[in-house]
Motif scaffolding. Structure first.
Motif, PDB file in Angstrom:
ATOM      1  N   ILE A 137       0.743  -1.321  -0.018  1.00  0.00           N
ATOM      2  CA  ILE A 137       0.078  -0.306  -0.152  1.00  0.00           C
ATOM      3  C   ILE A 137       0.837   1.228  -0.007  1.00  0.00           C
ATOM      4  CG2 ILE A 137      -1.575   1.329   1.345  1.00  0.00           C
ATOM      5  CD1 ILE A 137      -2.907  -1.462   2.276  1.00  0.00           C
ATOM      6  N   ARG A 138       1.936   1.186   0.834  1.00  0.00           N
ATOM      7  CA  ARG A 138       2.706   2.348   0.772  1.00  0.00           C
ATOM      8  C   ARG A 138       3.349   2.890  -0.457  1.00  0.00           C
ATOM      9  NH1 ARG A 138       5.137   1.285   6.985  1.00  0.00           N
ATOM     10  NH2 ARG A 138       3.581   2.142   8.039  1.00  0.00           N
ATOM     11  N   GLU A 139       3.764   1.735  -1.272  1.00  0.00           N
ATOM     12  CA  GLU A 139       4.423   1.767  -2.455  1.00  0.00           C
ATOM     13  C   GLU A 139       3.431   1.980  -3.647  1.00  0.00           C
ATOM     14  OE1 GLU A 139       7.934   1.940  -3.283  1.00  0.00           O
ATOM     15  OE2 GLU A 139       7.934   1.945  -1.187  1.00  0.00           O
ATOM     16  N   ALA A 140       2.144   1.999  -3.299  1.00  0.00           N
ATOM     17  CA  ALA A 140       1.234   2.436  -4.406  1.00  0.00           C
ATOM     18  C   ALA A 140       0.867   3.727  -3.744  1.00  0.00           C
ATOM     19  CB  ALA A 140      -0.183   1.505  -4.084  1.00  0.00           C
ATOM     20  N   GLY A 141       1.290   4.364  -3.012  1.00  0.00           N
ATOM     21  CA  GLY A 141       1.018   5.779  -2.660  1.00  0.00           C
ATOM     22  C   GLY A 141      -0.160   5.934  -1.694  1.00  0.00           C
ATOM     23  N   GLY A 142      -0.521   4.898  -0.962  1.00  0.00           N
ATOM     24  CA  GLY A 142      -1.500   4.868   0.323  1.00  0.00           C
ATOM     25  C   GLY A 142      -0.684   5.193   1.655  1.00  0.00           C
ATOM     26  N   THR A 143      -1.899   5.089   2.638  1.00  0.00           N
ATOM     27  CA  THR A 143      -1.331   5.272   3.847  1.00  0.00           C
ATOM     28  C   THR A 143      -1.867   3.982   4.676  1.00  0.00           C
ATOM     29  OG1 THR A 143      -1.521   7.639   3.868  1.00  0.00           O
ATOM     30  CG2 THR A 143      -1.586   6.858   5.849  1.00  0.00           C
ATOM     31  N   VAL A 144      -1.041   3.474   5.326  1.00  0.00           N
ATOM     32  CA  VAL A 144      -1.615   2.397   6.338  1.00  0.00           C
ATOM     33  C   VAL A 144      -0.953   2.536   7.757  1.00  0.00           C
ATOM     34  CG1 VAL A 144       0.388   0.935   5.584  1.00  0.00           C
ATOM     35  CG2 VAL A 144      -1.565  -0.211   6.450  1.00  0.00           C
ATOM     36  N   GLY A 145      -2.013   2.234   8.793  1.00  0.00           N
ATOM     37  CA  GLY A 145      -1.431   2.433  10.039  1.00  0.00           C
ATOM     38  C   GLY A 145      -2.429   1.734  11.005  1.00  0.00           C
ATOM     39  N   GLU A 146      -2.136   1.792  12.314  1.00  0.00           N
ATOM     40  CA  GLU A 146      -2.637   1.216  13.449  1.00  0.00           C
ATOM     41  C   GLU A 146      -4.011   1.928  13.781  1.00  0.00           C
ATOM     42  OE1 GLU A 146      -3.395  -1.031  17.061  1.00  0.00           O
ATOM     43  OE2 GLU A 146      -3.755   1.186  16.597  1.00  0.00           O
ATOM     44  N   ILE A 147      -5.119   1.137  14.015  1.00  0.00           N
ATOM     45  CA  ILE A 147      -6.447   2.211  14.168  1.00  0.00           C
ATOM     46  C   ILE A 147      -6.190   2.820  15.478  1.00  0.00           C
ATOM     47  CG2 ILE A 147      -9.032   2.113  14.691  1.00  0.00           C
ATOM     48  CD1 ILE A 147      -8.881  -0.903  13.136  1.00  0.00           C
ATOM     49  N   ASP A 148      -5.788   2.398  16.551  1.00  0.00           N
ATOM     50  CA  ASP A 148      -5.631   3.069  17.851  1.00  0.00           C
ATOM     51  C   ASP A 148      -4.149   3.883  18.229  1.00  0.00           C
ATOM     52  OD1 ASP A 148      -8.347   2.088  18.480  1.00  0.00           O
ATOM     53  OD2 ASP A 148      -7.403   0.224  18.614  1.00  0.00           O
ATOM     54  N   GLY A 149      -3.487   3.784  17.044  1.00  0.00           N
ATOM     55  CA  GLY A 149      -2.200   4.420  17.227  1.00  0.00           C
ATOM     56  C   GLY A 149      -1.098   3.543  17.740  1.00  0.00           C
ATOM     57  N   GLY A 150      -1.319   2.196  17.790  1.00  0.00           N
ATOM     58  CA  GLY A 150      -0.268   1.403  18.650  1.00  0.00           C
ATOM     59  C   GLY A 150       0.749   0.908  17.431  1.00  0.00           C
ATOM     60  N   ASP A 151       1.412  -0.401  17.829  1.00  0.00           N
ATOM     61  CA  ASP A 151       2.394  -1.170  16.877  1.00  0.00           C
ATOM     62  C   ASP A 151       1.674  -2.006  15.918  1.00  0.00           C
ATOM     63  OD1 ASP A 151       4.282  -2.751  15.901  1.00  0.00           O
ATOM     64  OD2 ASP A 151       5.602  -2.490  17.265  1.00  0.00           O
ATOM     65  N   LEU A 152       1.537  -1.617  14.827  1.00  0.00           N
ATOM     66  CA  LEU A 152       0.595  -2.486  13.799  1.00  0.00           C
ATOM     67  C   LEU A 152       0.917  -3.941  13.706  1.00  0.00           C
ATOM     68  CD1 LEU A 152      -1.568  -2.636  11.705  1.00  0.00           C
ATOM     69  CD2 LEU A 152      -0.035  -1.577   9.975  1.00  0.00           C
TER      70      LEU A 152
ATOM     71  N   VAL B 264      -8.885   8.820   2.796  1.00  0.00           N
ATOM     72  CA  VAL B 264      -9.545   7.681   3.451  1.00  0.00           C
ATOM     73  C   VAL B 264      -9.163   7.041   4.476  1.00  0.00           C
ATOM     74  CG1 VAL B 264     -10.583   5.304   2.807  1.00  0.00           C
ATOM     75  CG2 VAL B 264     -10.734   7.038   0.854  1.00  0.00           C
ATOM     76  N   HIS B 265      -7.910   6.843   4.762  1.00  0.00           N
ATOM     77  CA  HIS B 265      -7.199   6.218   5.947  1.00  0.00           C
ATOM     78  C   HIS B 265      -7.604   7.287   7.166  1.00  0.00           C
ATOM     79  CE1 HIS B 265      -3.935   6.776   9.001  1.00  0.00           C
ATOM     80  NE2 HIS B 265      -3.838   5.396   8.664  1.00  0.00           N
ATOM     81  N   GLY B 266      -7.257   8.671   6.803  1.00  0.00           N
ATOM     82  CA  GLY B 266      -7.750   9.806   7.788  1.00  0.00           C
ATOM     83  C   GLY B 266      -9.099   9.811   8.479  1.00  0.00           C
ATOM     84  N   GLU B 267     -10.157   9.749   7.436  1.00  0.00           N
ATOM     85  CA  GLU B 267     -11.613   9.552   7.728  1.00  0.00           C
ATOM     86  C   GLU B 267     -11.740   8.316   8.575  1.00  0.00           C
ATOM     87  OE1 GLU B 267     -14.335  11.889   7.168  1.00  0.00           O
ATOM     88  OE2 GLU B 267     -12.223  12.901   7.389  1.00  0.00           O
ATOM     89  N   LEU B 268     -11.152   7.184   8.041  1.00  0.00           N
ATOM     90  CA  LEU B 268     -11.659   6.040   8.802  1.00  0.00           C
ATOM     91  C   LEU B 268     -11.061   5.991  10.159  1.00  0.00           C
ATOM     92  CD1 LEU B 268     -10.981   3.266   5.991  1.00  0.00           C
ATOM     93  CD2 LEU B 268     -13.203   4.028   6.660  1.00  0.00           C
ATOM     94  N   THR B 269      -9.934   6.439  10.412  1.00  0.00           N
ATOM     95  CA  THR B 269      -9.143   6.446  11.743  1.00  0.00           C
ATOM     96  C   THR B 269      -9.988   7.413  12.379  1.00  0.00           C
ATOM     97  OG1 THR B 269      -7.036   6.318  10.649  1.00  0.00           O
ATOM     98  CG2 THR B 269      -7.046   6.846  12.862  1.00  0.00           C
ATOM     99  N   ARG B 270     -10.424   8.517  12.196  1.00  0.00           N
ATOM    100  CA  ARG B 270     -11.348   9.645  12.751  1.00  0.00           C
ATOM    101  C   ARG B 270     -12.434   9.026  13.355  1.00  0.00           C
ATOM    102  NH1 ARG B 270     -15.307  12.736  11.921  1.00  0.00           N
ATOM    103  NH2 ARG B 270     -15.640  12.073   9.591  1.00  0.00           N
ATOM    104  N   ILE B 271     -13.197   8.246  12.581  1.00  0.00           N
ATOM    105  CA  ILE B 271     -14.291   7.660  12.912  1.00  0.00           C
ATOM    106  C   ILE B 271     -14.135   6.133  13.757  1.00  0.00           C
ATOM    107  CG2 ILE B 271     -16.386   6.435  11.767  1.00  0.00           C
ATOM    108  CD1 ILE B 271     -16.065   7.993   9.272  1.00  0.00           C
ATOM    109  N   LEU B 272     -13.146   5.562  13.685  1.00  0.00           N
ATOM    110  CA  LEU B 272     -13.071   4.239  14.204  1.00  0.00           C
ATOM    111  C   LEU B 272     -12.342   4.444  15.502  1.00  0.00           C
ATOM    112  CD1 LEU B 272     -11.943   2.026  11.182  1.00  0.00           C
ATOM    113  CD2 LEU B 272     -14.252   1.952  12.378  1.00  0.00           C
ATOM    114  N   ARG B 273     -11.333   5.203  15.544  1.00  0.00           N
ATOM    115  CA  ARG B 273     -10.685   5.203  17.083  1.00  0.00           C
ATOM    116  C   ARG B 273     -11.333   5.602  18.292  1.00  0.00           C
ATOM    117  NH1 ARG B 273      -5.023   8.242  16.439  1.00  0.00           N
ATOM    118  NH2 ARG B 273      -4.344   6.393  15.166  1.00  0.00           N
ATOM    119  N   PRO B 274     -12.324   6.472  18.287  1.00  0.00           N
ATOM    120  CA  PRO B 274     -13.281   6.666  19.534  1.00  0.00           C
ATOM    121  C   PRO B 274     -14.180   5.692  19.802  1.00  0.00           C
ATOM    122  CG  PRO B 274     -13.413   8.561  18.016  1.00  0.00           C
ATOM    123  CD  PRO B 274     -12.831   7.286  17.160  1.00  0.00           C
TER     124      PRO B 274
END
Length: 262
Positions: A222-237, A250-260
């Motif tokens: 995903i990173r090499e395709a220009g995307g962003t990948v992370g851990e939902i709650d900010g931990g070690d993926l 999309v990564h930002g929006e999904l994280t914003r909605i899911l994390r709380p």
């Protein structure tokens, strides 16, 4: 196109194990009609594929460590490099004769995933990525989708099932996202879901409680395709397996909605 020596090693190993799995898929389809069922056969197919991958990869790179779903960690003399391998991602699909499964191979150098390969032997789709070298599907360059309106996006996900997952949390997450997206897809093989995000087929993907071998190759893809990948709650993926990915928006929006919600 030309690949690095490292990627050639990974491709050769994946294709050999893939031929074995494709033959085994035919046997599984025949076993569906038997009273005993194909579960024991699939377990053997899984283990056989891992041993083939272990043999080929360690022969080509002696000393590298090896982390596999079936055999766990096998220490190597080279403490900087570890193969992270799922010989059969999508076991339940395979068990039912559904051709949505993959071999996933990643190489970790210290704390970085530097190469990944995801291969579906059933349709011969081979995804490849190396850090700094781009991501490819059968030699075609990949880019994540560019949509920036969540209501236009198709999002892949995982769903809890018997014996696995937090049902209450999953229901909250689905409920929060359902009114906001164009559709959900649940295909049952995490590595292929991440590959599909890299290819722009899915706009995003999230799932919790995966293993390192489910997601390691997809991270670099995903990173090499220009995307962003992370851990939902900010931990070690790689430790939590709580993955969320897509293009930056999309990564930002999904994280914003899911994390709380947790």
């Amino acid at each position: 196109m030309l690949h690095s020596a490292l990627m050639n090693i990974m491709v050769k190993a994946a294709r050999r194990a893939g031929r074995s799995l494709k033959r085994d898929l035919g046997e599984v389809e025949n076993l569906q009609v038997s009273m005993k069922g194909p579960a024991n056969f699939v377990t053997l197919a899984d283990k056989r594929a891992e041993e083939m991958l272990y043999s080929d990869l360690t022969k080509a790179r002696p000393g590298y460590g090896f982390l596999g779903e079936e055999g766990g960690i096998r220490e190597g003399t080279d403490k900087s490099h570890t193969w992270i391998v799922d010989p059969l991602d999508g076991t339940t699909n395979f068990l039912h004769g559904i051709p949505q499964f993959a071999i996933s191979i990643a190489l970790q150098r210290d704390d970085q995933i530097i190469a990944g390969l995801i291969y579906n032997p059933a349709n011969d789709e081979l995804y490849m990525a190396e850090r700094g070298g781009g991501a490819f599907l059968n030699d075609q360059r990949l880019r994540v989708a560019g949509r920036r309106q969540l209501n236009e996006c198709v999002i892949a996900c995982g769903l809890p099932h018997i014996g696995r997952g937090d049902f209450a949390l999953a229901q909250k997450e689905m409920g929060a996202l359902q009114p906001k997206v164009a559709g959900f897809r649940r295909f049952g093989a995490a590595s292929l879901d991440m590959a599909a995000v890299a290819a722009g087929r899915f706009d995003g993907y999230w799932e919790r409680n995966l293993q390192a071998w489910d997601i390691a190759a997809g991270i670099v893809m995903i990173r090499e395709a220009g995307g962003t990948v992370g851990e939902i709650d900010g931990g070690d993926l790689l430790k939590t397996g709580n993955v969320v990915c897509g293009n930056e928006f999309v990564h930002g929006e999904l994280t914003r909605i899911l994390r709380p919600l947790k």
